[in-house]
Design an enzyme around this catalytic site. Structure first.
Site, PDB file in Angstrom:
ATOM      1  N   LYS A  22       0.336  -0.802   0.277  1.00  0.00           N
ATOM      2  CA  LYS A  22      -0.023   0.099   0.174  1.00  0.00           C
ATOM      3  C   LYS A  22       0.997   0.990   0.163  1.00  0.00           C
ATOM      4  O   LYS A  22       0.932   2.475  -0.965  1.00  0.00           O
ATOM      5  CB  LYS A  22      -1.032  -0.712   0.949  1.00  0.00           C
ATOM      6  CG  LYS A  22      -1.322   1.516   1.350  1.00  0.00           C
ATOM      7  CD  LYS A  22      -2.372   1.936   2.967  1.00  0.00           C
ATOM      8  CE  LYS A  22      -1.790   1.820   3.809  1.00  0.00           C
ATOM      9  NZ  LYS A  22      -1.722   2.924   4.131  1.00  0.00           N
ATOM     10  N   ASN A  23       2.181   0.879   0.386  1.00  0.00           N
ATOM     11  CA  ASN A  23       2.932   2.116   0.936  1.00  0.00           C
ATOM     12  C   ASN A  23       4.119   2.724  -0.525  1.00  0.00           C
ATOM     13  O   ASN A  23       4.308   4.341  -0.750  1.00  0.00           O
ATOM     14  CB  ASN A  23       3.322   2.615   2.271  1.00  0.00           C
ATOM     15  CG  ASN A  23       2.764   2.616   4.013  1.00  0.00           C
ATOM     16  OD1 ASN A  23       1.640   3.340   3.020  1.00  0.00           O
ATOM     17  ND2 ASN A  23       2.850   3.162   4.338  1.00  0.00           N
ATOM     18  N   CYS A 117      -4.961  12.854  13.322  1.00  0.00           N
ATOM     19  CA  CYS A 117      -4.514  11.511  13.153  1.00  0.00           C
ATOM     20  C   CYS A 117      -4.538  10.752  14.279  1.00  0.00           C
ATOM     21  O   CYS A 117      -3.862  11.413  15.439  1.00  0.00           O
ATOM     22  CB  CYS A 117      -3.389  11.375  12.072  1.00  0.00           C
ATOM     23  SG  CYS A 117      -3.069   9.552  12.149  1.00  0.00           S
ATOM     24  N   ARG A 122       0.964  14.523  12.986  1.00  0.00           N
ATOM     25  CA  ARG A 122       1.656  13.967  11.968  1.00  0.00           C
ATOM     26  C   ARG A 122       1.522  15.079  10.787  1.00  0.00           C
ATOM     27  O   ARG A 122       0.914  15.867   9.920  1.00  0.00           O
ATOM     28  CB  ARG A 122       1.228  13.156  11.173  1.00  0.00           C
ATOM     29  CG  ARG A 122       0.954  11.841  11.411  1.00  0.00           C
ATOM     30  CD  ARG A 122       0.282  10.894  11.229  1.00  0.00           C
ATOM     31  NE  ARG A 122       1.497   9.604   9.866  1.00  0.00           N
ATOM     32  CZ  ARG A 122       0.494   9.363   9.044  1.00  0.00           C
ATOM     33  NH1 ARG A 122      -0.850   9.229   8.683  1.00  0.00           N
ATOM     34  NH2 ARG A 122       1.155   9.080   7.276  1.00  0.00           N
ATOM     35  N   ILE A 124       3.557  18.689   7.920  1.00  0.00           N
ATOM     36  CA  ILE A 124       4.460  18.383   6.832  1.00  0.00           C
ATOM     37  C   ILE A 124       4.407  19.640   6.239  1.00  0.00           C
ATOM     38  O   ILE A 124       5.703  19.666   5.467  1.00  0.00           O
ATOM     39  CB  ILE A 124       3.318  18.565   5.750  1.00  0.00           C
ATOM     40  CG1 ILE A 124       2.083  19.281   5.308  1.00  0.00           C
ATOM     41  CG2 ILE A 124       2.108  17.008   5.757  1.00  0.00           C
ATOM     42  CD1 ILE A 124       1.433  19.355   4.137  1.00  0.00           C
ATOM     43  N   ASP A 315       5.079   0.308  11.699  1.00  0.00           N
ATOM     44  CA  ASP A 315       3.691  -0.236  11.149  1.00  0.00           C
ATOM     45  C   ASP A 315       3.340  -1.873  12.218  1.00  0.00           C
ATOM     46  O   ASP A 315       2.602  -1.904  11.560  1.00  0.00           O
ATOM     47  CB  ASP A 315       3.596   0.229   9.759  1.00  0.00           C
ATOM     48  CG  ASP A 315       3.453   1.390   9.366  1.00  0.00           C
ATOM     49  OD1 ASP A 315       2.433   2.368  10.291  1.00  0.00           O
ATOM     50  OD2 ASP A 315       3.750   2.024   8.046  1.00  0.00           O
ATOM     51  N   VAL A 337       9.616   6.431  16.603  1.00  0.00           N
ATOM     52  CA  VAL A 337       8.822   7.089  14.922  1.00  0.00           C
ATOM     53  C   VAL A 337       7.627   8.259  15.456  1.00  0.00           C
ATOM     54  O   VAL A 337       7.243   8.962  15.048  1.00  0.00           O
ATOM     55  CB  VAL A 337       8.202   6.170  14.031  1.00  0.00           C
ATOM     56  CG1 VAL A 337       7.876   7.143  12.509  1.00  0.00           C
ATOM     57  CG2 VAL A 337       9.649   5.203  13.108  1.00  0.00           C
ATOM     58  N   ARG A 407      -8.950   0.018   4.764  1.00  0.00           N
ATOM     59  CA  ARG A 407      -7.939   0.995   3.922  1.00  0.00           C
ATOM     60  C   ARG A 407      -6.625   0.697   3.676  1.00  0.00           C
ATOM     61  O   ARG A 407      -6.271   1.006   2.987  1.00  0.00           O
ATOM     62  CB  ARG A 407      -7.490   2.223   5.220  1.00  0.00           C
ATOM     63  CG  ARG A 407      -9.194   2.357   5.246  1.00  0.00           C
ATOM     64  CD  ARG A 407      -8.585   4.002   6.270  1.00  0.00           C
ATOM     65  NE  ARG A 407      -7.274   4.295   5.964  1.00  0.00           N
ATOM     66  CZ  ARG A 407      -6.761   5.277   5.982  1.00  0.00           C
ATOM     67  NH1 ARG A 407      -6.678   5.268   7.301  1.00  0.00           N
ATOM     68  NH2 ARG A 407      -5.048   5.797   5.428  1.00  0.00           N
TER      69      ARG A 407
END
Ligand code: EPU
Length: 474
Positions: A22-23, A117, A122, A124, A315, A337, A407
């Site tokens: 997915k990523n 989130c 998160r 940017i 993850d 992280v 998702r």
């Protein structure tokens, strides 16, 4: 809305194939915006996030079609659209990856800030810093990033932040730099395999990127990128999740289409815990291959830290926590992280896990068995962690809000069922609540008389004088 009912205790056995990442898929789809002609992507997983990214790209003048064989075709049909609206971007943060390609190709971009989130802050800021260094003028106005650039120019950019490098930020800046005039260097670039996959795709399109997979990228700008066909790498997070599922159920599972070199840290940690892992081609970990995971001995508690690649991925932190929650002994799980990514801990505690949060760590006192409960998924990986906990728990577990799972995992329940798990997807309605978790008033709490039974039942080892005498009132 759907929920899962997981009946725990089945040992996973058999063979399963890992889907495309997915990523990788999401930034690759965005990168197609920067190309001339038709991009064709294979092994793109069929996920809600991929559909959302297709809609974002559709709103930006791209025709995105999946054919019967599963290939995804992307082609620009209208270069005038440059606005990615909040209504779409808020559904998925990866849509911010359109910023760099839009700026590089169309010289302007207006992309909504993605908003809050569940896994922590998160920002940017690093994406914007990198693009500004390439010469973009950027402002944030009423929740939108508005950026313009007559010409992007190569620059020396440091992309490190307080929590390390940024994965989608590196993709954004790298894509923009491929079409900038002159040479760009990116220091503290993310080394994740998904960044390398996007870089390899861009190079196949004619970009000149050196240093992929290292923290130092050198990019010579080119005039144009010509779209190509590209196969997405296997999903290392799905592979790790299935490995942990096998470990938690004392299983014996063959995983196909794994890149062992992408999950070295996870495999090392699982081996330290006592899980047996064998590769089809141990001398060629960079080759797609089958991996066998089985449990032949009691598992041991360990400490683990989620770090940027090549460390254990954040993850996979939640799934490892589920595993360690039912390995007797003390384990410490730390996330460097996303230091606030612990929403799953309180839900695991509802299943009997003993977890204490200490800033960016969780201290676990492993129990011999979790017990089924009704739990709530808070984000994608937390959902996966709760499903795994349900597989290993005694009794029935209900996991609500599994739309998070849809998702990012392609057919997870089908894959688990094929391996022998007892997982059922039902509508989240009171009548679908299993008897063991059902309540007379339609909610998922135990009834008063069940609680009274639990308080006064025969399993207490107390002197008769110390036994509580609860009031009979509700
Ligand atoms: N950060 C900043 N400033 C920025 C960007 C990031 O401070 O401008 C910080 C973040 O707050 C975080 C750290 O840097 O503490 C790393 O964030 P990163 O930017 O690398 O995350 P991301 O690119 O937004 C991708 C994955 C996430 C995964 C992270 C970390 C995609 C689409 N998403 O997000 O995946 O957790 O990298 O590896 O690639 C998931 O799949 O469940 C998921 C959340």
């Amino acid at each position: 809305m759907d929920m899962f009912i997981v009946r725990g205790g089945e040992r996973l056995f058999g063979s399963v194939t890992v889907s495309g990442a997915k990523n990788s898929a999401l930034p690759l789809m965005a990168a197609a915006l920067a190309c001339e002609g038709e991009t064709t992507l294979s092994s793109i997983p069929n996920l809600v996030d991929v559909t959302t990214q297709s809609r974002v790209l559709g709103s930006l003048g791209m025709d995105v079609q999946r054919d019967e064989s599963g290939l995804l075709h992307l082609k620009t049909v209208d270069e005038s659209a440059c606005i990615a609206d909040y209504d779409l971007v808020r559904r998925m943060r990866a849509s911010v990856c359109v910023l760099g390609p839009l700026l590089a190709k169309r010289r302007m971009a207006c992309v909504s800030l993605p908003g809050g989130c569940n896994i922590g802050d998160r920002p940017i800021d690093l994406h914007l810093k990198g693009l500004a260094a390439l010469g973009a003028q950027i402002r944030v106005d009423r929740g939108y990033v508005i950026a313009r650039a007559d010409r992007l120019r190569g620059a020396n950019i440091f992309l490190g932040g307080a929590f390390g490098s940024t994965v989608t930020g590196t993709c954004n800046v790298m894509i923009a730099a491929t079409l900038a005039e002159g040479t760009t260097t990116i220091e503290s670039a993310a080394c994740e395999p998904e960044v390398v996959d996007v870089g390899n795709f861009l190079n196949a399109c004619g970009a000149r990127i050196e240093g992929l997979g290292t923290p130092f990228l050198k990019i010579e700008g080119v005039e144009r990128l010509q779209a190509v066909e590209h196969e997405v790498i296997p999903d290392r997070i799905e592979a790790a999740t299935l490995m942990i599922a096998a470990a938690m159920t004392g299983g014996d599972v063959q995983l196909n289409e794994v890149r062992p070199d992408h999950i070295t840290a996870v495999m090392e940690k699982l081996r330290e815990i006592g899980v047996t892992i064998q590769l089809e081609y141990p001398q060629q970990p960079e080759r797609r291959q089958s991996v066998w995971v089985k449990v032949t001995q009691p598992l041991k508690s360990v400490d683990c830290i989620a770090l940027p690649y090549p460390g254990i991925p954040t993850d996979v932190q939640a799934q490892l926590m589920s595993l360690l929650a039912c390995v007797p002994g003390i384990s410490i799980v730390t996330d460097k992280v996303f230091p606030d990514r612990f929403m799953h801990a309180s839900e695991l505690a509802r299943m009997g896990a003993k977890i204490r949060r200490e800033s960016a760590s969780a201290i676990l006192n492993g129990v011999s068995r979790l017990s089924g409960a009704c739990v709530m998924a808070s984000d994608l990986r937390a959902s996966a962690a709760l499903v795994l906990a349900g597989l290993a728990a005694e009794g029935e577990t209900v996991i609500r809000r599994i739309y998070h799972l849809d998702r990012g995992y392609e057919c997870l329940e089908e894959k688990l069922i094929a391996l022998g798990a007892n997982v059922q997807r039902v509508k989240d309605e009171p009548e679908n609540m299993p008897e063991s978790l059902k309540l007379t008033d339609g909610e998922e709490r135990p009834t008063y008389s069940e609680l009274l039974d639990a308080l006064t039942g025969p399993h207490w080892n107390l002197n008769p004088s110390e036994k509580p005498t609860p009031s009979a009132e509700g």
